[in-house]
Write a protein that holds these residues in place. Structure first.
Motif, PDB file in Angstrom:
ATOM      1  N   ILE A  58       0.840  -1.203   0.000  1.00  0.00           N
ATOM      2  CA  ILE A  58       0.000   0.000   0.000  1.00  0.00           C
ATOM      3  C   ILE A  58       0.869   1.245   0.000  1.00  0.00           C
ATOM      4  CG2 ILE A  58      -1.679   1.318   1.352  1.00  0.00           C
ATOM      5  CD1 ILE A  58      -2.680  -1.474   2.384  1.00  0.00           C
ATOM      6  N   HIS A  59       1.915   1.227   0.809  1.00  0.00           N
ATOM      7  CA  HIS A  59       2.823   2.380   0.895  1.00  0.00           C
ATOM      8  C   HIS A  59       3.505   2.629  -0.449  1.00  0.00           C
ATOM      9  CE1 HIS A  59       6.633   4.420   2.403  1.00  0.00           C
ATOM     10  NE2 HIS A  59       5.675   5.164   2.930  1.00  0.00           N
ATOM     11  N   ASP A  60       3.965   1.565  -1.094  1.00  0.00           N
ATOM     12  CA  ASP A  60       4.630   1.719  -2.385  1.00  0.00           C
ATOM     13  C   ASP A  60       3.660   2.250  -3.438  1.00  0.00           C
ATOM     14  OD1 ASP A  60       7.366   1.311  -3.201  1.00  0.00           O
ATOM     15  OD2 ASP A  60       6.624  -0.087  -4.699  1.00  0.00           O
ATOM     16  N   TYR A  61       2.425   1.778  -3.375  1.00  0.00           N
ATOM     17  CA  TYR A  61       1.390   2.254  -4.304  1.00  0.00           C
ATOM     18  C   TYR A  61       1.139   3.754  -4.116  1.00  0.00           C
ATOM     19  CZ  TYR A  61      -3.373   3.133  -6.009  1.00  0.00           C
ATOM     20  OH  TYR A  61      -4.482   3.674  -6.625  1.00  0.00           O
ATOM     21  N   LEU A  62       1.045   4.187  -2.864  1.00  0.00           N
ATOM     22  CA  LEU A  62       0.797   5.609  -2.603  1.00  0.00           C
ATOM     23  C   LEU A  62       1.988   6.464  -3.032  1.00  0.00           C
ATOM     24  CD1 LEU A  62      -0.950   5.427   0.894  1.00  0.00           C
ATOM     25  CD2 LEU A  62      -2.014   5.766  -1.354  1.00  0.00           C
ATOM     26  N   TYR A  63       3.197   5.956  -2.825  1.00  0.00           N
ATOM     27  CA  TYR A  63       4.392   6.681  -3.272  1.00  0.00           C
ATOM     28  C   TYR A  63       4.402   6.793  -4.799  1.00  0.00           C
ATOM     29  CZ  TYR A  63       7.355   7.424   0.873  1.00  0.00           C
ATOM     30  OH  TYR A  63       7.903   7.893   2.054  1.00  0.00           O
ATOM     31  N   TRP A  64       3.898   5.767  -5.478  1.00  0.00           N
ATOM     32  CA  TRP A  64       3.866   5.815  -6.939  1.00  0.00           C
ATOM     33  C   TRP A  64       2.730   6.700  -7.439  1.00  0.00           C
ATOM     34  CZ3 TRP A  64       6.828   5.244 -10.897  1.00  0.00           C
ATOM     35  CH2 TRP A  64       6.265   5.214 -12.179  1.00  0.00           C
ATOM     36  N   ASP A  65       1.562   6.559  -6.870  1.00  0.00           N
ATOM     37  CA  ASP A  65       0.386   7.298  -7.329  1.00  0.00           C
ATOM     38  C   ASP A  65       0.545   8.810  -7.126  1.00  0.00           C
ATOM     39  OD1 ASP A  65      -2.663   7.183  -8.067  1.00  0.00           O
ATOM     40  OD2 ASP A  65      -2.528   8.444  -6.282  1.00  0.00           O
ATOM     41  N   GLN A  66       1.070   9.208  -5.974  1.00  0.00           N
ATOM     42  CA  GLN A  66       1.381  10.602  -5.658  1.00  0.00           C
ATOM     43  C   GLN A  66       0.159  11.494  -5.429  1.00  0.00           C
ATOM     44  OE1 GLN A  66       4.957  12.298  -6.465  1.00  0.00           O
ATOM     45  NE2 GLN A  66       5.676  10.264  -5.883  1.00  0.00           N
ATOM     46  N   THR A  67      -1.041  10.888  -5.381  1.00  0.00           N
ATOM     47  CA  THR A  67      -2.222  11.690  -5.022  1.00  0.00           C
ATOM     48  C   THR A  67      -2.099  12.178  -3.591  1.00  0.00           C
ATOM     49  OG1 THR A  67      -3.670  10.492  -6.544  1.00  0.00           O
ATOM     50  CG2 THR A  67      -4.729  11.617  -4.695  1.00  0.00           C
ATOM     51  N   CYS A  68      -1.575  11.333  -2.741  1.00  0.00           N
ATOM     52  CA  CYS A  68      -1.398  11.657  -1.327  1.00  0.00           C
ATOM     53  C   CYS A  68       0.015  12.181  -1.095  1.00  0.00           C
ATOM     54  CB  CYS A  68      -1.642  10.417  -0.470  1.00  0.00           C
ATOM     55  SG  CYS A  68      -3.279   9.690  -0.715  1.00  0.00           S
ATOM     56  N   SER A  69       0.144  13.027  -0.101  1.00  0.00           N
ATOM     57  CA  SER A  69       1.464  13.557   0.226  1.00  0.00           C
ATOM     58  C   SER A  69       2.318  12.464   0.859  1.00  0.00           C
ATOM     59  CB  SER A  69       1.334  14.731   1.200  1.00  0.00           C
ATOM     60  OG  SER A  69       0.911  14.268   2.479  1.00  0.00           O
ATOM     61  N   LYS A  70       3.609  12.717   0.939  1.00  0.00           N
ATOM     62  CA  LYS A  70       4.503  11.744   1.573  1.00  0.00           C
ATOM     63  C   LYS A  70       4.140  11.555   3.038  1.00  0.00           C
ATOM     64  CE  LYS A  70       9.357  10.625   2.403  1.00  0.00           C
ATOM     65  NZ  LYS A  70       9.165  10.372   3.843  1.00  0.00           N
ATOM     66  N   ASP A  71       3.819  12.640   3.733  1.00  0.00           N
ATOM     67  CA  ASP A  71       3.426  12.542   5.141  1.00  0.00           C
ATOM     68  C   ASP A  71       2.213  11.636   5.302  1.00  0.00           C
ATOM     69  OD1 ASP A  71       5.464  14.251   5.789  1.00  0.00           O
ATOM     70  OD2 ASP A  71       4.191  15.999   6.143  1.00  0.00           O
ATOM     71  N   GLU A  72       1.240  11.794   4.406  1.00  0.00           N
ATOM     72  CA  GLU A  72       0.021  10.984   4.475  1.00  0.00           C
ATOM     73  C   GLU A  72       0.321   9.519   4.176  1.00  0.00           C
ATOM     74  OE1 GLU A  72      -3.098  14.510   3.087  1.00  0.00           O
ATOM     75  OE2 GLU A  72      -2.150  13.212   1.596  1.00  0.00           O
ATOM     76  N   ALA A  73       1.133   9.269   3.160  1.00  0.00           N
ATOM     77  CA  ALA A  73       1.478   7.894   2.804  1.00  0.00           C
ATOM     78  C   ALA A  73       2.216   7.197   3.940  1.00  0.00           C
ATOM     79  CB  ALA A  73       2.326   7.875   1.530  1.00  0.00           C
ATOM     80  N   ASP A  74       3.110   7.923   4.595  1.00  0.00           N
ATOM     81  CA  ASP A  74       3.868   7.338   5.708  1.00  0.00           C
ATOM     82  C   ASP A  74       2.956   7.036   6.897  1.00  0.00           C
ATOM     83  OD1 ASP A  74       6.091   7.594   4.119  1.00  0.00           O
ATOM     84  OD2 ASP A  74       6.870   9.370   5.139  1.00  0.00           O
ATOM     85  N   ALA A  75       1.951   7.888   7.106  1.00  0.00           N
ATOM     86  CA  ALA A  75       0.985   7.638   8.181  1.00  0.00           C
ATOM     87  C   ALA A  75       0.168   6.388   7.884  1.00  0.00           C
ATOM     88  CB  ALA A  75       0.061   8.842   8.354  1.00  0.00           C
TER      89      ALA A  75
END
Length: 208
Positions: free
Chosen positions: A86-103
């Motif tokens: 999920i984290h890797d997907y969010l880092y790739w998608d970039q809709t969410c900020s890094k802070d949000e993805a890490d949370a």
């Protein structure tokens, strides 16, 4: 006879309840050296909210958003691996900020049963310059047209092929392009940003 039927019913009911409350492992398969593909949509509901993050079938991940020394799972079928995907997907998608993805990563690890010590170590690891670079590298790769989503049909084809241990992300994507296996760029789920904001708020409210 009635007693035996009652016993069988109770055993079956217990098994059903356990199946309902136990988190299932992520639907993921290994394609190469540290390369995995989501073979069925991976859905994560954030704690007790109605916010959902779904990683689509066909997403290819090298889990580069988490430094390899911090990988905490033992095999691709370990359910705790879902948090990393999920984290890797969010880092790739970039809709969410890094802070949000890490949370999201931290909360998903927590709900997957990863120990407090381990999840804090992993979280701190992605908050370093290594995590910043992974997020930036993905942004640059997307800008150059890289696509990490395969069609459903091609995903099934890959799942039926033997694993090539030497394959890396570049070779797998190049082969997919030659074989018309790349999917159209996935549409951003309408509530993805809302889900990430909720995760960050929950993370902060827990005093971390």
């Amino acid at each position: 006879m009635n007693r035996n039927r009652t016993l069988i019913f109770l055993v079956a009911l217990t098994a059903l309840l356990v199946a309902c409350v136990s988190p299932s492992p992520p639907s993921v398969a290994r394609l190469g050296d540290g390369i995995f593909i989501v073979s069925h949509p991976l859905v994560y509901r954030i704690q007790q909210t109605n916010e959902v993050i779904e990683v689509p079938k066909g997403f290819i991940t090298d889990l580069a958003s988490i430094p390899r020394p911090l990988w905490w799972w033992e095999s691709p079928i370990d359910r705790s691996m879902a948090a990393a995907i999920i984290h890797d997907y969010l880092y790739w998608d970039q809709t969410c900020s890094k802070d949000e993805a890490d949370a999201v990563l931290y909360l998903a690890m927590q709900e997957s049963g990863v120990s407090t010590t381990t999840r804090k170590m992993v979280y701190l690891g992605v908050r370093t310059s290594i995590g910043d670079k992974a997020f930036a590298d993905n942004k640059a790769a997307k800008a150059k047209g890289e696509n990490r989503f395969l069609t459903s049909a091609y995903t099934d084809i890959l799942l039926g092929r033997p694993v090539e241990p030497e394959d890396d992300l570049k070779s797998i994507l190049a082969r997919a392009k030659r074989e018309d296996g790349l999917a159209a760029v996935a549409q951003v789920p309408p509530r993805l940003k809302s889900a990430c904001r909720t995760a960050l708020s929950l993370f902060k409210n827990e005093g971390r």
